[in-house]
Enzyme design. Structure first.
Site, PDB file in Angstrom:
ATOM      1  N   GLY A 439      62.789 -48.416  81.605  1.00 54.88           N
ATOM      2  CA  GLY A 439      61.964 -47.241  81.841  1.00 54.88           C
ATOM      3  C   GLY A 439      62.264 -46.630  83.188  1.00 54.88           C
ATOM      4  O   GLY A 439      62.182 -45.424  83.352  1.00 54.88           O
ATOM      5  N   VAL A 443      70.828 -49.904  84.932  1.00 52.35           N
ATOM      6  CA  VAL A 443      71.441 -50.876  85.831  1.00 52.35           C
ATOM      7  C   VAL A 443      72.922 -50.996  85.475  1.00 52.35           C
ATOM      8  O   VAL A 443      73.276 -51.198  84.325  1.00 52.35           O
ATOM      9  CB  VAL A 443      70.746 -52.242  85.709  1.00 52.35           C
ATOM     10  CG1 VAL A 443      71.386 -53.223  86.680  1.00 52.35           C
ATOM     11  CG2 VAL A 443      69.270 -52.106  86.003  1.00 52.35           C
ATOM     12  N   ASP A 555      55.426 -55.624  88.142  1.00 57.88           N
ATOM     13  CA  ASP A 555      55.951 -55.549  86.769  1.00 57.88           C
ATOM     14  C   ASP A 555      56.559 -56.909  86.396  1.00 57.88           C
ATOM     15  O   ASP A 555      57.731 -57.001  86.041  1.00 57.88           O
ATOM     16  CB  ASP A 555      56.983 -54.436  86.657  1.00 57.88           C
ATOM     17  CG  ASP A 555      57.311 -54.126  85.201  1.00 57.88           C
ATOM     18  OD1 ASP A 555      56.580 -54.583  84.309  1.00 57.88           O
ATOM     19  OD2 ASP A 555      58.327 -53.439  84.968  1.00 57.88           O
TER      20      ASP A 555
END
Ligand SMILES: *[C@@H]1O[C@H](CO)[C@@H](O)[C@H](O)[C@H]1NC(C)=O
Ligand SMILES: *[C@@H]1O[C@H](CO)[C@@H](O)[C@H](O)[C@H]1NC(C)=O
Ligand SMILES: *[C@@H]1O[C@H](CO)[C@@H](O)[C@H](O)[C@H]1NC(C)=O
Ligand SMILES: *[C@@H]1O[C@H](CO)[C@@H](O)[C@H](O)[C@H]1NC(C)=O
Ligand SMILES: *[C@@H]1O[C@H](CO)[C@@H](O)[C@H](O)[C@H]1NC(C)=O
Ligand SMILES: *[C@@H]1O[C@H](CO)[C@@H](O)[C@H](O)[C@H]1NC(C)=O
Ligand SMILES: *[C@@H]1O[C@H](CO)[C@@H](O)[C@H](O)[C@H]1NC(C)=O
Length: 756
Positions: A439, A443, A555
């Site tokens: 989201g 990477v 997160d």
């Protein structure tokens, strides 16, 4: 049409003229030769074929009847034999030599006296081409004109032969003299000397001695060898040149007055006065030849067919009266000269101009482009600089500088990368370098110049007001050096959204380990699970306690726990939440975290605390123990969260069924109870009731030790100690009896669906 006609005419005319010139030597239907002698008009054989201007001489006759004899051309009324005739005003005839011969006693034994008159004819003896010659010695030879006056003569003397000059006719035995212009009568005389003494006679040793006098063509006479006439006693004739002209009128200007009588008939023909005597002759204009005395007798010379006379070393074109000679295509110069044509410089003026203009245009375009590029580059640099400042680069640099300035300090290996470096490392962010998408962004796998493998996170966006906070966060994160935390190597700030450069962890995420592979099947699976849990908890605990205010993850989820080659846990993405806005207004759309892991209290208060991470970690623990996904996507339990399923199971004391069968089998009831208790505390509704990360870490470590050696004293004690230290009271009070409102009723979980 007209052009073609003219062209045809231009082509045809010279041809016609050439054809005519071949024929127009004599008058039409007249003989134009006698034997091999050409008979051009105004001469002619037969009535109407010659010029009749009242003077005899142009009328000739040709006697070819003599068997075995060559045809003989003679002048009617005079009988002279003409051996050659030319339109250039010359005629050749033959003249017998005058001769006196004596026998050895000096008696005249033979005598021929020749005379010739061309008076009243077009002919005159040529003064330039003839001379008078006297042979024999001693002798005086001369000739008189028609009225008996002396005209010219010479005396030859005798000398001993050794004094004679061989090969010349200069007075010894032979003499010669010129004759004047206008001579038209030849009457020769030899003065009778008494014969000389024999010993002094040079040439003639014959018993008979002859003396000669004659007019002769100079050229012919000079061509004879010196002794051709020595010893001669015979009768012979020599060639004699005559000049002819139209002599009925004295000169051209007089002749032109009577057009019908004017001899120069051919158009454009020229008239010139005779050089010998009165009269005139005609000639074709320059560039033409033929017979000027005939109407249309002059024809254009096709100079191109007579290259030996009319030099041309290029492409020859005949023109009326002239010709042009041009260098072949591709060459230029003087084609009239040998090697006069030079290969053209291909770089003509037009080409030069075109090239010049092209080069000029190209250069100016290039310059514009260059300036434009420079402008763009400056803009880019400016943009980079502004991004850098905007993203807190300056602050970060200051912090790093002050830190490294402090005693014992250092950059911590943290580096600010340029965009160029990262582009190079990721092969310009090639698609095959993508490690994962989330989201937050993408990477990439990258290889730095020192061949370190890194993971580069390119975020999608960042809130503007966060810059100072971000820089600070970067700085703190850069100082973190924990074996269970993914190391942040550096960042790149000169782009709109900063890029983060992390340590590369090779073995995927915990999520994949649990849900993807066969990892859970192995014999050491349980221990590995506990170790991973303990290591992750340790990392979170370390982060929570290492700085003030604590560094929160925000997160925590299995996808953010990476595993290296030894399945060592490395928590990734610390502080990522801080890259996101904390503005309440936007929380609905931009809330960080992941469904199923999200602290319900955080949702209500919008206040991220360390206990939010604890809640999320509880979910991970549960995921590890059950081997199930946090939100079920299929089966009868579809849509339900793992936490709610587990909570309900605990309430009805059937939570064993939810656990992974292997976990159930391998874990003792005591350990299982401990684990369940820990999970339930972590996912407690109220943050206050959750343990700290430090406690979680310690309990997991104790649990792991106990599991490794369940019957050993140390293991049991460890578990006991852990409990006594951190949760015995709670354990006794709340043992699996949860007040309903303490536990998030996830059955109404639809209230907490987020748009991510
Ligand atoms: C031609 O020449 C021959 C001898 O050579 C002579 O007998 C004859 O009479 C000549 N004819 C004319 C027409 O002069
Ligand atoms: C043409 O005539 C001359 C004498 O005038 C002679 O010497 C020559 O051989 C002749 N040529 C031909 C081809 O008959
Ligand atoms: C020369 O000619 C004369 C007269 O004709 C004659 O008398 C004399 O004998 C001749 N001499 C010789 C040597 O023949
Ligand atoms: C001329 O004649 C004499 C005697 O016959 C002779 O010896 C001499 O060689 C002759 N000369 C030439 C040039 O023929
Ligand atoms: C041409 O001839 C005429 C008479 O026939 C004479 O009067 C005149 O002077 C001559 N002209 C020249 C240039 O000799
Ligand atoms: C011109 O010449 C022709 C013949 O050649 C003659 O008949 C005529 O009388 C001449 N005219 C003049 C004006 O002399
Ligand atoms: C022929 O042409 C050349 C050059 O084109 C010029 O020099 C010459 O005078 C011309 N000759 C005539 C007879 O027109």
């Amino acid at each position: 049409m007209a052009t073609i006609t003219i062209l045809l005419l231009l082509i045809a005319l010279p041809l016609l003229a050439a054809a005519a010139s071949a024929q127009l030597v004599a008058q039409p239907e007249c003989r134009d030769r006698c034997g091999n002698v050409s008979v051009p008009y105004p001469f002619g054989i037969g009535v109407g074929c010659f010029r009749d201007d009242g003077q005899p001489g142009f009328q000739l006759e040709c006697n070819d009847s003599g068997p075995g004899q060559p045809p003989r051309l003679t002048v009617v009324g005079y009988g002279y034999h003409l051996a050659a005739l030319s339109l250039q005003g010359e005629a050749r005839t033959y003249l017998r030599a005058t001769r006196h011969c004596y026998n050895s006693t000096g008696e005249l034994v033979d005598r021929v006296t020749e005379y010739m008159s061309v008076s009243g004819t077009p002919y005159l003896f040529s003064s330039t081409k003839n001379r008078l010659v006297t042979l024999g010695c001693p002798s005086l030879g001369y000739f008189n004109d028609g009225r008996g006056f002396y005209v010219s003569g010479c005396t030859s003397v005798c000398r001993p032969s050794q004094y004679a000059l061989p090969g010349s006719c200069t007075g010894v035995g032979c003499c010669q003299s010129a004759i004047p212009n206008g001579a038209d009568y030849w009457e020769s005389a030899l003065f009778n000397f008494s014969p000389g003494q024999q010993d002094t006679v040079v040439f003639n040793t014959n018993p008979t001695l002859c003396r000669y006098v004659f007019l002769v063509e100079t050229k012919w006479f000079d061509g004879q060898t010196s002794n051709s006439f020595v010893n001669r006693t015979d009768d012979f004739a020599v060639p004699l040149m005559l000049d002819w002209a139209v002599r009925n009128v004295g000169n051209c200007s007089a002749a032109r007055r009577n057009a019908t009588d004017f001899a120069c008939k051919s158009a454009g023909s020229r008239c010139f006065d005779a050089t010998n005597g009165p009269g005139y002759r005609c000639s074709c204009p320059k560039g033409y030849d033929g017979n000027p005395y005939l109407d249309g007798g002059c024809a254009d010379i096709d100079e191109c067919r007579r290259k030996d006379e009319y030099l041309c070393y290029g492409e020859c074109t005949n023109t009326p009266g002239n010709y042009t000679c041009q260098c072949p295509p591709g060459t230029s110069g003087d084609a009239y000269r040998e090697n006069g044509c030079r290969v053209n410089d291909k770089f003509t003026l037009a080409l030069k101009i075109v090239t010049g203009v092209s080069v000029g245009v190209f250069l100016s375009l290039f310059t514009c482009f260059w300036v434009y590029l420079g402008h763009q580059k400056r803009k880019l640099i400016k943009a980079k600089q502004s991004f850098f400042e905007h993203n807190g680069g300056v602050i970060l640099q200051q912090q790093m500088r002050s830190y490294s300035g402090a005693p014992g300090g250092g950059g911590g290996g943290f580096k600010i990368y340029s965009e160029e470096e990262l582009k190079k490392a990721t092969n310009n962010f090639a698609a095959d370098q993508i490690l994962g998408r989330g989201g937050h962004g993408i990477v990439y796998r990258g290889v730095l110049e020192d061949s370190t493998i890194v993971a580069i996170k390119k975020s999608k966006m960042m809130e503007e007001t966060e810059t100072k906070e971000f820089a600070r966060e970067m700085f703190i994160l850069s100082q973190i050096n924990h074996r269970n935390v993914v190391k942040l190597h550096g960042c790149c700030l000169e782009v709109e959204v900063p890029m983060l450069v992390y340590e590369y962890v090779s073995n995927g995420t915990l999520y994949h380990y649990i849900h993807g592979g066969k990892g859970l099947e192995s014999n050491t699976a349980l221990d590995t699970r506990l170790r991973i849990a303990a290591e992750s908890a340790e990392a979170l605990s370390y982060m929570h306690s290492s700085a003030s205010p604590p560094i929160l993850h925000g997160d925590v989820k299995t996808a953010n726990i990476l595993l290296d080659g030894n399945l060592t846990a490395k928590v990734a993405d610390f502080g990522a939440s801080k890259l996101a806005p904390s503005d309440e207004a936007e929380i609905a759309t931009l809330v960080q975290g992941t469904c199923g892991y999200l602290d319900p209290e955080y949702l209500m208060t919008c206040q991220l605390t360390d206990k939010s991470d604890v809640y999320s970690f509880g979910v991970i623990l549960l995921e590890l123990l059950t081997g199930k996904k946090v939100i079920c996507f299929d089966g009868p339990e579809q849509g339900k969260s793992l936490v709610s399923r587990f909570t309900i199971a605990v309430k009805t004391n059937r939570h064993d069924e939810v656990l992974d069968s292997r976990v159930r089998k391998e874990m003792g009831p005591k350990a299982l109870e401990e684990a369940t208790h820990l999970v339930m505390r972590c996912v407690s509704m109220s943050g206050e009731e959750r343990p700290t990360m430090k406690e979680v870490a310690e309990r997991l470590e104790a649990l792991r030790r106990y599991q490794q050696n369940p019957w050993g004293q140390a293991g049991a004690r460890d578990l006991e100690e852990g409990q006594s230290l951190h949760g015995r009271e709670q354990q006794h009070d709340v043992t699996y009896k949860f007040i309903p409102q303490d536990v998030l009723d996830v059955e109404e979980g639809s209230t907490y669906t987020f748009s991510l």
